[in-house]
Design a protein around this motif. Structure first.
Motif, PDB file in Angstrom:
ATOM      1  N   LEU A   1       0.848  -1.191   0.000  1.00 39.40           N
ATOM      2  CA  LEU A   1       0.000   0.000   0.000  1.00 39.40           C
ATOM      3  C   LEU A   1       0.882   1.239   0.000  1.00 39.40           C
ATOM      4  N   GLN A   2       0.616   2.158  -0.919  1.00 38.75           N
ATOM      5  CA  GLN A   2       1.437   3.360  -1.063  1.00 38.75           C
ATOM      6  C   GLN A   2       0.548   4.566  -1.272  1.00 38.75           C
ATOM      7  N   CYS A   3       0.999   5.711  -0.748  1.00 36.34           N
ATOM      8  CA  CYS A   3       0.411   6.946  -1.252  1.00 36.34           C
ATOM      9  C   CYS A   3       1.495   7.980  -1.437  1.00 36.34           C
ATOM     10  N   GLY A   4       1.324   8.807  -2.443  1.00 39.41           N
ATOM     11  CA  GLY A   4       2.321   9.818  -2.748  1.00 39.41           C
ATOM     12  C   GLY A   4       1.676  10.962  -3.495  1.00 39.41           C
ATOM     13  N   GLY A   5       2.106  12.172  -3.201  1.00 39.78           N
ATOM     14  CA  GLY A   5       1.468  13.330  -3.807  1.00 39.78           C
ATOM     15  C   GLY A   5       0.024  13.412  -3.356  1.00 39.78           C
ATOM     16  N   SER A   6      -0.178  13.328  -2.013  1.00 42.48           N
ATOM     17  CA  SER A   6      -1.538  13.360  -1.472  1.00 42.48           C
ATOM     18  C   SER A   6      -2.159  14.735  -1.665  1.00 42.48           C
TER      19      SER A   6
ATOM     20  N   GLY B   1       8.532  -9.037  -0.787  1.00 43.47           N
ATOM     21  CA  GLY B   1       7.704 -10.013  -1.482  1.00 43.47           C
ATOM     22  C   GLY B   1       6.416  -9.474  -2.067  1.00 43.47           C
ATOM     23  N   ALA B   2       6.153  -8.191  -1.926  1.00 41.70           N
ATOM     24  CA  ALA B   2       4.926  -7.643  -2.526  1.00 41.70           C
ATOM     25  C   ALA B   2       4.920  -7.946  -4.024  1.00 41.70           C
ATOM     26  N   ASN B   3       3.834  -8.515  -4.506  1.00 37.27           N
ATOM     27  CA  ASN B   3       3.728  -8.782  -5.941  1.00 37.27           C
ATOM     28  C   ASN B   3       2.627  -7.962  -6.602  1.00 37.27           C
ATOM     29  N   LEU B   4       2.133  -6.979  -5.863  1.00 41.26           N
ATOM     30  CA  LEU B   4       1.172  -5.999  -6.370  1.00 41.26           C
ATOM     31  C   LEU B   4       1.378  -4.737  -5.546  1.00 41.26           C
ATOM     32  N   ILE B   5       1.225  -3.575  -6.171  1.00 38.70           N
ATOM     33  CA  ILE B   5       1.269  -2.317  -5.433  1.00 38.70           C
ATOM     34  C   ILE B   5       0.006  -1.542  -5.800  1.00 38.70           C
ATOM     35  N   ALA B   6      -0.622  -0.947  -4.782  1.00 41.14           N
ATOM     36  CA  ALA B   6      -1.735  -0.016  -5.032  1.00 41.14           C
ATOM     37  C   ALA B   6      -1.316   1.335  -4.487  1.00 41.14           C
ATOM     38  N   PHE B   7      -1.362   2.340  -5.333  1.00 34.64           N
ATOM     39  CA  PHE B   7      -0.729   3.628  -5.055  1.00 34.64           C
ATOM     40  C   PHE B   7      -1.773   4.724  -5.231  1.00 34.64           C
TER      41      PHE B   7
ATOM     42  N   SER C   1       1.211  11.051  -9.193  1.00 39.67           N
ATOM     43  CA  SER C   1       2.467  10.316  -9.267  1.00 39.67           C
ATOM     44  C   SER C   1       2.510   9.516 -10.561  1.00 39.67           C
ATOM     45  N   VAL C   2       3.733   9.276 -11.059  1.00 43.18           N
ATOM     46  CA  VAL C   2       3.885   8.430 -12.256  1.00 43.18           C
ATOM     47  C   VAL C   2       4.764   7.230 -11.884  1.00 43.18           C
TER      48      VAL C   2
END
Ligand SMILES: [Ca+2]
Ligand SMILES: [Ca+2]
Ligand SMILES: [Ca+2]
Ligand SMILES: [Ca+2]
Ligand SMILES: [Ca+2]
Lengths: 500, 500
Positions: A265-270, A408-414, A420-421
């Motif tokens: 789980l990621q967030c950036g440029g909130s 080991g994360a094999n998916l990211i949700a951002f 963000s790019v």
């Protein structure tokens, strides 16, 4: 779907959030009306609150009233304080157990050791910056020939700035080795070539030994000095990677349970919408993934600093203690480098409607959903727990996601409000826009428009859509960042210690 | 040229260095003979030394005898100590003034502001890691079209790991901005596009203002969020860079004085020969460059730590104080991050024949030659002094050279014993092998074989050859690392402070 003027983020909430500036008399969720003007992004009471009442947003306590508040009144620093309302004890419990669900599968790659993968890549992993150019050259030349090897998604150069002129013992090199080893053993890689210069502090044999890795058909290791220079190493590395490509081509996806999915789980440029659209919607998707036996990793320790009990109250005492130990480490780390930890709402945050540190941090924590916190991991440690866990990382997107992928994360949700790019090969990264304007402006980069929540779509329905997109992505559907070929430059191991 | 068994590194030296293990009776430089067995790499007395005598190597004091030493005797820890022999006072003076010479020129590019350049590149400079992928994509696509624009050497993507999640005020962001601005104004770039994401801490307008840069035809600035995403920014960036290419094509080299040359001195992957072949030979070349009005930058502060007086004794009190202030900063910096400064000879160093810290550090300092130290610069500060100056950098090659290039170095000379494959666009980097075995093994990467000193070539003649190679390189002759296309991944700004 009609535009909503105010959002109740959870059925138990005492306040709604004004999506636009509300005039007195404006309709509120649940049938009430604004009793006064409410600025956009600010809170309005949904029912009368006695002085000293706990106030809930995201279904969680964000503070307590400092005076009686009428239904429809503006709720902010003049009538809301931190109080002692926050549940500070482990197990104090706002977590909800995952609900049983009908089993679901995704189409993944089944590795020989039983692990599931969402992509089928090869990698060239560098021990030191000095081998970065050669690693990129090998990867680029190998990718130019991948048409000969169908079913391989790409060749990822894992390059970085460090690997020498750092202490040969201690946290800095341990974290670097763990990160590189995490990539080397990532299930999304069918084969990996480890590549050094030869004389660096971060010696490949030591890295392999420290991390329990052994050379094999799918894990090579060599150095530029050993091979006799740049050109010879590019040739030898290319040969080795193409042999791995020949072995990994033609592998087919098969149905496998969602317990093989580990979502970072990621967030950036909130922006002001992050906490009311994309983050809670992602949380709803995480609750579904966890119910299906999958794993999700919350991170970005500096962004929950000062509001740790948001997580410890969802954890056993042992897990809570592990989190508090990481918080203590950060305080010492940042003080040593002359900075200070401060996650309190800034003047700008307050102008935007955020009253307390709990409320601010909840905006970030909302993307983790509502299930118990099962484990706490150090940066880049292998994530074996299912359900929700926490990995200690900086908030900086590339460094944080690199730790998750190494774990080991094999998916990211951002989630992103400013745009963000980000990409992070070998894991696909779904970009969730917090507002529809961003989604339109950067249509080539954004995967999902969570701004539709402001148009009347429920957070739960948005969560369902995100969950389905995660399953489809895990099964091979390309994300926007994959279509654009993004995801090599963003691999950034956390660097600790002094560069000597 | 016949193989030498022992080398006197300077005419004033009291000791020679055994190139191979010497048997008793072996001939020494100057006509004497070994009185006992001398291990390879160790020192042998060239004449009798009374107890308490200063002992000189590289023409400099490395310590004092702790007992009387006979001619031909082994000189090491049993009869040599640090004593108080070292000249510790500023101006104490082992420096030699540059000798007048016949004026020389090189063929360089004369920029509109009067600066000279050794190459004619364009650059895409990133403010933050989040724009690294787009910067690389713009540079790669532009390079694919450079055949339309003769006379342009390439398009360099200046990418890095930082730019956000760092303190918006203080040393960390100051150093980053200074480094990026140093590249933006480098004379070897005919045009530069500055590229950000849009929401990062390191805002482009602030960077430009802090560094006194202004947008112009040759300095563009834009953001991915402003342009509307990845694809739009690549298209816009490519158009901007190609316009700069059209303006910069066809520029011709003209003769200009060597005072336009600023040479960064580097060593990496040192071996037992570094201090007796490539480093002193480079020093002889630097003395020639300085005599011609050119500039050279010594760096790698941790490698002179504990032997600062090697440099302060060649400097005015003001310059000496500036160096000592940097040393004090390092002590505090490394202590804060839990490490310690220690440049004393290790057990391995001693086994290899290095007795004192002065001797060890002299091996590194030898590459700076013998002229006075004229200035001390912080990392990436613009180097305006001519002659020899010192720039405070870590010893780590990519970080050290990035500081020098940001400071204006338009040539790099890099000595290596183990075999570095370093490059640093836009500055050409000449690789000087300390031994002939390395030169043969990595022939595609090494420019000059300084191992010939072990075959009888004088250090001075080797210095002359290096000097001529520097002039030819400055005039456009490609180095090995340029032929191989190396030099983007090695751009690594020094990172200070915590990543948040
Ligand atoms: Ca990288
Ligand atoms: Ca972040
Ligand atoms: Ca770079
Ligand atoms: Ca060195
Ligand atoms: Ca070095």
């Amino acid at each position: 779907m009609s535009a909503v003027a105010a959002l109740r983020l959870h059925p138990h909430d005492d306040v709604a959030v004004a999506v636009v500036a509300l005039a007195p008399g404006a309709a509120l969720p649940g049938g009430g009306h604004a009793a006064e003007a409410i600025p956009a992004g600010h809170k309005v009471a949904l029912h009368p609150l006695a002085a000293g009442s706990v106030v809930r947003k995201y279904g969680q306590a964000i503070g307590a009233t400092t005076q009686a508040v009428a239904a429809g009144a503006w709720v902010h620093v003049h009538n809301l304080g931190l109080g002692d309302a926050a549940p500070r004890l482990p197990g104090g419990g706002t977590a909800t157990a995952p609900v049983p669900v009908t089993p679901r599968t995704f189409e993944g790659y089944l590795r020989a050791d039983g692990r599931g993968a969402t992509r089928n890549y090869l990698a060239v992993v560098t021990s030191v910056n000095c081998s970065a150019h050669v690693a990129r050259a090998v990867a680029r030349r190998a990718e130019d020939r991948l048409h000969e090897f169908p079913g391989i998604d790409g060749v990822v150069p894992i390059t970085h700035a460090s690997g020498c002129a750092l202490d040969g013992r201690g946290a800095a090199i341990d974290v670097l080795r763990r990160t590189l080893a995490g990539y080397a053993r990532h299930a999304n890689f069918a084969g990996v070539l480890m590549l050094g210069l030869g004389c660096e502090t971060n010696q490949l044999p030591d890295l392999l030994a420290a991390e329990g890795l052994r050379e094999s058909d799918t894990l090579g290791a060599t150095t530029i000095q050993g091979e006799g220079g740049t050109a010879a190493t590019i040739a030898a590395g290319l040969e080795r990677i193409l042999a791995m490509a020949a072995a990994a081509t033609g592998v087919k996806r098969v149905p496998m349970p969602l317990s093989h999915l580990t979502l970072g789980l990621q967030c950036g440029g909130s922006d002001g919408y992050s906490g009311i659209t994309a983050n809670p919607a992602l949380g709803a998707a995480v609750d579904r993934l966890v119910a299906h036996g999958g794993a999700a990793i919350l991170s970005e320790t500096p962004e929950i600093y000062g509001a740790e009990h948001l997580l410890t109250c969802r954890a056993t005492p042992v897990v809570a203690d592990a989190l508090m130990a990481r918080i203590a480490w950060w305080e010492a780390h940042v003080a040593a480098t002359g900075g200070s930890m401060d996650n309190n709402p800034s003047a700008g945050n307050k102008a935007g409607g955020l009253t307390t540190i709990l409320e601010k941090s909840l905006g970030a924590v909302a993307k983790a959903g509502s299930t118990p916190l099962n484990a706490v991991y150090g940066y880049a440690e292998p994530v074996t727990a299912r359900g929700l866990s926490f990995m200690d990382t900086p908030g900086y997107d590339p460094v944080a996601a690199t730790g998750q992928v190494a774990g080991g994360a094999n998916l990211i949700a951002f989630t992103t409000g400013r745009g963000s790019v980000f990409g992070c090969r070998p894991a696909p990264s779904l970009k969730l826009a917090t507002n529809s304007d961003l989604f339109r402006r950067m249509a080539g980069d954004m995967d999902i428009d969570c701004g539709r929540i402001l148009g009347g779509m429920s957070i739960d329905a948005m969560g369902e859509e995100i969950f389905e997109a995660l399953v489809a992505t895990a099964s091979g559907r390309l994300t926007k960042s994959e279509e654009l070929g993004i995801g090599d430059d963003e691999i950034q191991p956390w660097r600790l210690g002094a560069t000597m």
